[in-house]
Motif scaffolding. Sequence first.
Motif, short mmCIF file in Angstrom:
data_model
loop_
_atom_site.label_atom_id
_atom_site.label_comp_id
_atom_site.label_asym_id
_atom_site.label_seq_id
_atom_site.Cartn_x
_atom_site.Cartn_y
_atom_site.Cartn_z
N GLY A 155 23.11 -6.66 46.75
CA GLY A 155 24.27 -5.78 46.75
C GLY A 155 24.68 -5.31 48.13
O GLY A 155 25.76 -4.74 48.30
N PHE A 156 23.82 -5.55 49.12
CA PHE A 156 24.17 -5.19 50.50
C PHE A 156 24.85 -6.37 51.18
O PHE A 156 24.42 -7.52 51.05
CB PHE A 156 22.92 -4.81 51.30
N SER A 157 25.90 -6.09 51.95
CA SER A 157 26.53 -7.12 52.77
C SER A 157 27.06 -6.48 54.04
O SER A 157 27.43 -5.31 54.06
CB SER A 157 27.67 -7.83 52.02
N GLY A 158 27.06 -7.26 55.11
CA GLY A 158 27.56 -6.76 56.39
C GLY A 158 28.35 -7.83 57.11
O GLY A 158 28.06 -9.03 56.98
N GLU A 159 29.38 -7.42 57.82
CA GLU A 159 30.19 -8.37 58.60
C GLU A 159 30.46 -7.78 59.97
O GLU A 159 30.67 -6.58 60.14
CB GLU A 159 31.52 -8.65 57.88
N LEU A 160 30.44 -8.65 60.96
CA LEU A 160 30.73 -8.24 62.33
C LEU A 160 32.23 -8.00 62.49
O LEU A 160 33.05 -8.72 61.92
CB LEU A 160 30.29 -9.31 63.31
N LEU A 161 32.56 -6.99 63.27
CA LEU A 161 33.96 -6.71 63.59
C LEU A 161 34.25 -7.22 65.00
O LEU A 161 33.39 -7.17 65.87
CB LEU A 161 34.22 -5.20 63.51
N PRO A 162 35.45 -7.72 65.23
CA PRO A 162 35.79 -8.20 66.58
C PRO A 162 35.75 -7.06 67.58
O PRO A 162 36.26 -5.97 67.30
CB PRO A 162 37.19 -8.79 66.41
N SER A 163 35.16 -7.31 68.74
CA SER A 163 35.01 -6.28 69.76
C SER A 163 35.58 -6.77 71.08
O SER A 163 35.29 -7.89 71.50
CB SER A 163 33.54 -5.90 69.95
#
Length: 410
Positions: free
Chosen positions: A210-218
């Motif tokens: 149920g956990f998910s993570g995505e990188l954001l553009p920096s």
Amino acid sequence: MNELREAAAPAGTDLLDERSRELADHCAAMAGRLRAIGMRLDQDPDVITEFLHEPEVRFPVQGMLPPEYRSVGEFPARLVEASSTVLGQVVATEQVSYGDPNVLLASPGPSLSGGAVQALADEQQRKRYFGRLTSSPTHTFFALTEPGKGSAATELETTLTPAPGGGWLLNGVKCYIGNGARAQLGVVFCRRAPGPWGIEAVLLDTSAPGFSGELLPSVGLRGARISRLRFQDVTVADEDVLGAQRSPSRRGLYGATYILYRFRPGIAAMAIGCAQAACDYLVTHRPTLPRRDRHRLDSVLDRIAAVRHRTYAVARDIDAGVVDVAGIGAVKARAARVAEDATRLVAELLGPACLIEHPWVEKTYRDVRAFDLMEGTTNLHAMSVFQRLLRDRAAPQPVTERAVDGAARH
């Protein structure tokens, strides 16, 4: 890279004792190596794994660990102990950031979540958390900020609800979380019940279903790996709720505010280190400046010295058990501003092609713009100062649970 430190004799350090000065010198010697690593991290933050054996990368994390979990004998004990105070963390962070703040942000270790664990956890939770960090390189995250509410700790929408078979279910979204998408462990702030004392902090293993993570553009400060996290019916065991042994007023919200106040001077230190580095870079590459430009540079250097002095003073006060919430925010905001002004001036005085001809200046120019957003934006800190003046609370308050609770309600 030895020339990095030749021009750097920071003013505003009269508040440091002998041990703190020794710590500053020790970390300053790392600058050249860290700067080279930082340039690579800007291209690919995941290459930090190639440098985890380097003492320059390992040392800054040691002061964030409880004494029983530090690498005994690897580094001078007196310096590690000095770096465990708020003033020591500020001194070390400034010098490390003179080299490159991305190295500190990209490295595995406790970060803000470790502070929350130390403030709230029981002994078993501490052992599980810090034991895992010392058994293998582990990235962690501190998930407070939300897309719709920012870091307003009393307005969280991520929920913690009872699970049918026991334990809890975590649901919601967190945004702008450092290292969130690549971390293995972290602390999530969420709402269990209405009101300020309905906030909880929970330990979370990112392998949980149920956990998910995505990188954001920096654009800059890419070593921080800013991320968006989602929780969909993530199971949280009772033993993963931090501070369950405490009363509701001494749990989640108390931990969030207490840790932010203690770590905010570190963001100021990062900005100060980058600002000083930019000015010294200019002096190295343009040792002779017209009188008007020299005056402009001296003005920025004076501002750096002033905000350094105030940051050290704030950090020393926190170590002494005194917190001035508005003052802490003010030094962070001032440091972020002077870092932006310093890089802008350096880019101008190095010439119109500077950002092409000087890759480090171009990277630092991007990096320092992140400090305005970290640990509260400048407008929020300005509002805090204004509200403090209106309330005529010029005298700092002791760092007690009551003082932190009162600050959180405001």
